[in-house]
Design a protein around this motif. Structure first.
Motif, PDB file in Angstrom:
ATOM      1  N   LYS B  68       0.842  -1.209   0.000  1.00 19.08           N
ATOM      2  CA  LYS B  68       0.000   0.000   0.000  1.00 19.08           C
ATOM      3  C   LYS B  68       0.868   1.247   0.000  1.00 19.08           C
ATOM      4  N   HIS B  69       2.107   1.060   0.441  1.00 21.71           N
ATOM      5  CA  HIS B  69       3.065   2.148   0.477  1.00 21.71           C
ATOM      6  C   HIS B  69       3.506   2.423  -0.960  1.00 21.71           C
ATOM      7  N   GLU B  70       3.374   3.667  -1.415  1.00 19.00           N
ATOM      8  CA  GLU B  70       3.653   4.015  -2.813  1.00 19.00           C
ATOM      9  C   GLU B  70       5.022   3.521  -3.290  1.00 19.00           C
ATOM     10  N   GLU B  71       6.005   3.632  -2.416  1.00 23.78           N
ATOM     11  CA  GLU B  71       7.368   3.263  -2.815  1.00 23.78           C
ATOM     12  C   GLU B  71       7.587   1.745  -2.851  1.00 23.78           C
ATOM     13  N   TRP B  72       6.641   1.001  -2.354  1.00 20.72           N
ATOM     14  CA  TRP B  72       6.800  -0.449  -2.285  1.00 20.72           C
ATOM     15  C   TRP B  72       5.635  -1.163  -2.960  1.00 20.72           C
ATOM     16  N   LYS B  73       4.992  -0.424  -3.829  1.00 21.15           N
ATOM     17  CA  LYS B  73       3.793  -0.889  -4.490  1.00 21.15           C
ATOM     18  C   LYS B  73       3.938  -2.256  -5.164  1.00 21.15           C
ATOM     19  N   TYR B  74       5.087  -2.474  -5.797  1.00 27.03           N
ATOM     20  CA  TYR B  74       5.246  -3.699  -6.587  1.00 27.03           C
ATOM     21  C   TYR B  74       6.051  -4.766  -5.868  1.00 27.03           C
ATOM     22  N   THR B  75       6.560  -4.398  -4.711  1.00 24.26           N
ATOM     23  CA  THR B  75       7.476  -5.318  -4.058  1.00 24.26           C
ATOM     24  C   THR B  75       6.933  -5.724  -2.697  1.00 24.26           C
ATOM     25  N   ASN B  76       6.335  -6.875  -2.718  1.00 23.72           N
ATOM     26  CA  ASN B  76       5.744  -7.403  -1.501  1.00 23.72           C
ATOM     27  C   ASN B  76       6.848  -8.010  -0.631  1.00 23.72           C
ATOM     28  N   MET B  77       6.914  -7.566   0.618  1.00 25.55           N
ATOM     29  CA  MET B  77       7.970  -8.005   1.526  1.00 25.55           C
ATOM     30  C   MET B  77       7.706  -9.374   2.119  1.00 25.55           C
ATOM     31  N   LEU B  78       6.444  -9.796   2.070  1.00 28.53           N
ATOM     32  CA  LEU B  78       6.084 -11.008   2.800  1.00 28.53           C
ATOM     33  C   LEU B  78       6.905 -12.234   2.404  1.00 28.53           C
ATOM     34  N   PRO B  79       7.100 -12.475   1.111  1.00 24.36           N
ATOM     35  CA  PRO B  79       7.913 -13.649   0.750  1.00 24.36           C
ATOM     36  C   PRO B  79       9.321 -13.578   1.339  1.00 24.36           C
ATOM     37  N   ILE B  80       9.771 -12.373   1.655  1.00 23.34           N
ATOM     38  CA  ILE B  80      11.096 -12.246   2.255  1.00 23.34           C
ATOM     39  C   ILE B  80      11.020 -12.465   3.755  1.00 23.34           C
ATOM     40  N   ILE B  81      10.176 -11.679   4.404  1.00 23.82           N
ATOM     41  CA  ILE B  81      10.262 -11.646   5.866  1.00 23.82           C
ATOM     42  C   ILE B  81       9.627 -12.852   6.543  1.00 23.82           C
ATOM     43  N   GLY B 314      14.947 -12.578 -14.869  1.00 19.98           N
ATOM     44  CA  GLY B 314      14.530 -13.836 -15.476  1.00 19.98           C
ATOM     45  C   GLY B 314      13.411 -14.501 -14.701  1.00 19.98           C
ATOM     46  N   GLU B 315      13.333 -15.782 -14.905  1.00 25.98           N
ATOM     47  CA  GLU B 315      12.230 -16.564 -14.354  1.00 25.98           C
ATOM     48  C   GLU B 315      12.065 -16.382 -12.844  1.00 25.98           C
ATOM     49  N   ASP B 316      10.835 -16.125 -12.440  1.00 32.25           N
ATOM     50  CA  ASP B 316      10.456 -15.984 -11.028  1.00 32.25           C
ATOM     51  C   ASP B 316      11.296 -14.948 -10.282  1.00 32.25           C
ATOM     52  N   GLN B 317      11.715 -13.932 -10.987  1.00 30.37           N
ATOM     53  CA  GLN B 317      12.546 -12.908 -10.359  1.00 30.37           C
ATOM     54  C   GLN B 317      11.835 -11.563 -10.351  1.00 30.37           C
ATOM     55  N   LEU B 318      12.099 -10.806  -9.326  1.00 27.68           N
ATOM     56  CA  LEU B 318      11.624  -9.425  -9.260  1.00 27.68           C
ATOM     57  C   LEU B 318      12.815  -8.533  -8.944  1.00 27.68           C
ATOM     58  N   ILE B 319      13.081  -7.581  -9.799  1.00 29.90           N
ATOM     59  CA  ILE B 319      14.152  -6.618  -9.510  1.00 29.90           C
ATOM     60  C   ILE B 319      13.547  -5.227  -9.566  1.00 29.90           C
ATOM     61  N   ASP B 320      13.675  -4.538  -8.467  1.00 30.51           N
ATOM     62  CA  ASP B 320      13.032  -3.234  -8.282  1.00 30.51           C
ATOM     63  C   ASP B 320      14.115  -2.194  -8.009  1.00 30.51           C
ATOM     64  N   ASN B 321      14.223  -1.213  -8.900  1.00 27.90           N
ATOM     65  CA  ASN B 321      15.193  -0.134  -8.710  1.00 27.90           C
ATOM     66  C   ASN B 321      14.454   1.157  -8.414  1.00 27.90           C
ATOM     67  N   HIS B 322      14.710   1.716  -7.269  1.00 23.87           N
ATOM     68  CA  HIS B 322      14.157   3.023  -6.916  1.00 23.87           C
ATOM     69  C   HIS B 322      15.328   3.989  -6.752  1.00 23.87           C
ATOM     70  N   THR B 323      15.488   4.881  -7.697  1.00 26.98           N
ATOM     71  CA  THR B 323      16.654   5.760  -7.624  1.00 26.98           C
ATOM     72  C   THR B 323      16.214   7.189  -7.304  1.00 26.98           C
ATOM     73  N   SER B 324      17.090   7.929  -6.660  1.00 24.83           N
ATOM     74  CA  SER B 324      16.818   9.351  -6.406  1.00 24.83           C
ATOM     75  C   SER B 324      18.072  10.161  -6.665  1.00 24.83           C
ATOM     76  N   ILE B 325      17.877  11.248  -7.364  1.00 29.40           N
ATOM     77  CA  ILE B 325      18.964  12.210  -7.521  1.00 29.40           C
ATOM     78  C   ILE B 325      18.392  13.538  -7.046  1.00 29.40           C
TER      79      ILE B 325
END
Ligand code: ATP
Ligand code: MG
Lengths: 260, 457
Positions: B68-81, B314-325
């Protein structure tokens, strides 16, 4: 009598629903050079692309036999490995693809198919050195990304260099002369002539009789509206230069279509 | 003001299940912190100790971001934590698998710091010939020997990340890499920081921390590399900070090729002084879920930040880059190029923010995100963003999503090159542009080797 290398019969091809080739008949025998001339948009490049196997062109009728093979059945890379080479009218720029790497991959794909040992870096370099000298191509050009930022003439010379490396049985040159300066034209023509052997052949598409002073054709064909409307000897090119295409179109309307 | 750009925004219409993480998920990390904290034996009384405690307290309040957090919209933490990660508190010498270490990572010319599960391995590191005055060491040593310098930066603003993972990293701050290049010294060899992870009995979490300081006029090049044993599940939660002084040049490359079952969260923060030049290049090949947050702040006039990245998903991967300048002062330039290759059912995310603050007149900034989609099941969510509060600036940005060019493929095939090889050559050609921005030849070649190996699969 020499063997046919290419036999095109009644070839029809479509692109995006439009019929561009409307029944081409053409036989090229070993050792022959054929020239195709014809107005803009008449289908010359389409014919070349169809022969090389471009998938955007759909063959709807007819057949093409190449050295005993059904050419239309083969993938583009298989055709190339079998010795068909198309020097593109508009060579493609490939940013990020190193020229030497590209040609080594191509040469080895072809050699592998022919049951020859693949070239290692050293052998390849020797071969490149030899061919660049003959064709007077600056080596720096080859270390750059393929065709990227090349001048029009440099692109054309690069096509001929590739041809010299791959030593095709059937070379199709699609307006390789346009964009070349006078010296380059002679060098390219010399390169083509040097490759000439009794067992291979060339199909030269051009708008200018000038090229044919250097690469002397055995036959000249006029392609117009997707058909070969006239064929003749090398003097036909001179006649065309003098009289323009309307003259042949006129003849063909009168029903004197000749084919080889 | 000149602003131009094209944005193709593929919003994901799939409903993302945004679960509120349970207190258990958070408690698990807090418990682990307590174990870690006890293992420090009184060290926690120091200024750093207070910092750690403050960080864990902060984390207890914020927890993990949800989708629900805008900066984490596509990256669900649950599979990690939801994995039961354990910090690796002490390293037994028997756990040091020398063959694995030797076979892992860049082996070319460099001053090298090697870490296994967060522990410094002096024997595997190579620091001979470090020039007079330059410090290349592990962070724990630096904390002892250069206490003030380290604390000034780490405690000074290390928690300015609004990022729970960075906060957790600070809470667990104990070791990592440290580089100090004094005024006007030009480091000839790159510094290679190799963070290796292997989960022996249970999934391991590591909190590597890198601090890079280039003083006025200094020059150096650093490559942080993250990798682990393939097939193993672990979590790398890394933070890097870079201080680039007046007229200093710092190249900061991150190469991540973690195990395909591992998770990687990495944030970096660079501060650029007057006329400073900072180059950040984030290359992501590995990991199941990967999140990179590189952040560069231009704090002195005349600074230049180049922020580049390459992600191969690739397969079953999620890579999320959030950059700030962040342009905070006038007359700075920034250049950003992120390129992504998306295969199979891979999912890539790019979110690039350029801030131009009120005072940052004459800012010149170019940002672009270019994606190559190689499969119908792959997905890319891209959002380049400009936030401009000054009026005399030149900013361009854009994002594109494309496929391989048929004409180019045909050209290669017409020369005898098979279709698969033609596609691979063109994919390589697409990606290599980002790698070519790396100035060190050996590192560039190493990155190309990794790219080749990944494209071969
Ligand atoms: N991909 C395509 N899509 C649509 N039309 C096409 C395509 N390729 C060729 N054509 C059309 O087919 C016709 C023949 O084109 P082709 O390129 O073969 O002509 P050409 O004889 O080589 O002409 P030029 O002398 O100008 O090179 C033209 O009208 C062209 O617009
Ligand atoms: Mg043409």
């Amino acid at each position: 009598m020499s063997q046919p290398i290419l036999e095109i019969s009644n070839l029809h091809a479509h692109v995006e629903g439009n019929e561009i080739l409307k029944g081409i008949n053409l036989t090229i025998n070993q050792g022959e050079v054929h020239a195709i001339m014809g107005p803009n948009g008449s289908g010359k490049s389409t014919l070349a692309q169809v022969l090389a196997g471009h998938e955007a062109y759909e063959v709807t009728e007819g057949s093409v036999r190449y050295r005993g093979l059904d050419l239309l059945e083969l993938d583009p890379e298989e055709r190339a490995r079998e010795g068909v080479f198309l020097a593109f009218q508009y060579p493609v720029e490939l940013p990020g693809v190193n020229g030497m790497y590209f040609m080594k991959a191509a040469l080895n794909a072809v050699r592998k198919h022919r049951g020859l040992d693949e070239f290692d870096a050293a052998d390849f370099l020797t071969l490149v050195r030899e061919k660049t000298q003959v064709l007077d191509i600056p080596k720096e050009l080859l270390n750059r990304p393929v065709n990227e930022g090349f001048s029009g003439g440099e692109k054309k010379r690069n096509e001929i260099f590739q041809m010299a490396l791959l030593e095709p049985s059937l070379a199709i040159l699609d307006e390789t002369d346009s964009g070349l300066d006078i010296d380059a034209l002679r060098i390219v023509a010399d390169g083509v002539n040097k490759l000439k052997r009794p067992d291979n052949a060339a199909l030269v598409i051009t708008h200018y009789q000038r090229l044919l002073d250097y690469i002397v054709p055995d036959f000249v064909h006029v392609l117009s509206g997707g058909q070969i409307i006239k064929s003749g000897g090398k003097e036909l090119a001179l006649e065309l230069e003098e009289k323009g295409y309307d003259w042949v179109k006129e003849l063909s309307r009168e029903g004197t279509v000749e084919a080889v | 003001m000149e602003v131009s750009g094209t944005t193709i925004n593929f919003e994901n219409n799939a409903i993302t299940v945004s679960k509120k993480y349970t207190t258990e998920n958070i408690q698990q990390f807090v418990d682990a912190f307590n174990l870690f904290s006890n293992s420090l034996n009184g060290e926690s009384d120091s200024t750093l100790g207070a910092k750690r405690s403050a960080s864990i307290e902060h984390f207890k309040v914020t927890g993990f971001p949800t989708t629900k957090h805008e900066e984490w919209k596509y990256t669900n933490m649950l599979p990690i934590i939801r994995n039961d990660f354990h910090p690796h508190l002490t390293l037994d010498q028997r756990e040091v698998d020398e063959a694995f270490i030797r076979a892992s990572g860049y082996r070319g010319e460099a001053f090298r710091l090697v870490f296994l599960n967060g522990h410094f391995l002096p024997e595997q590191s190579s620091l001979e010939g470090v020039p007079e005055g330059v410090v290349v060491t592990n962070l724990a040593s630096a904390i002892r020997e250069k206490t003030d310098l380290v604390l000034e930066h780490i405690v000074g603003y290390g928690d300015s990340f609004e990022h729970s993972f960075a906060t957790l990293n600070t809470a667990h701050l104990r070791d990592g890499a440290f580089l100090y290049i004094p005024k006007n010294v030009k480091l000839q060899k790159p510094v290679h920081i190799l963070y290796l992870t292997t989960s022996t009995d249970q999934p391991v979490v590591t909190y590597p921390r890198t601090l890079l300081i280039a003083e006025g006029g200094a020059e150096g090049s650093v490559v942080e590399e993250f990798t682990g044993k393939s097939g193993e599940i672990y979590l790398t939660n890394a933070v890097a900070e870079a201080i680039v002084g007046e007229n200093a040049h710092l190249s900061h490359i991150k190469i991540q090729h973690e195990s395909r079952d591992a998770f990687h969260i990495g944030a970096s923060h660079a501060k650029l002084g007057r006329n400073a030049n900072y180059f950040n290049n984030t290359i992501s090949f590995g990991g199941k879920i990967v999140r990179n947050d590189p952040w560069a702040v231009l704090e002195g006039e005349g600074g230049h930040a180049a922020v580049d990245g390459l992600y191969l998903v690739g397969e079953d991967q999620l890579i999320d880059n959030h950059t700030s300048i962040d342009h905070t002062v006038p007359n700075c330039t920034s250049h950003e190029l992120y390129k992504g290759i998306l295969r199979d059912n891979g999912h890539g995310v790019f979110n690039g923010k350029i801030f131009v603050q009120k005072d940052a007149q004459k800012t010149d900034s170019v940002q672009s995100n270019v994606n190559l989609l190689l499969s119908d099941e792959a997905e890319i969510d891209t959002k380049p963003q400009l936030e401009i509060y000054a009026d005399d600036v030149k900013c361009t940005h854009g994002a594109t999503i494309g496929r391989l060019d048929d004409t180019s493929i045909f050209y290669l095939r017409a020369r005898g090159i098979g279709k698969a090889q033609a596609e691979q050559m063109l994919t390589y050609a697409f990606a290599v542009e980002v790698i070519e921005h790396i100035s060190d030849e050996n590192i560039r070649e190493y990155a190309i080797e990794l790219l080749d190996a990944r494209l071969d699969k």
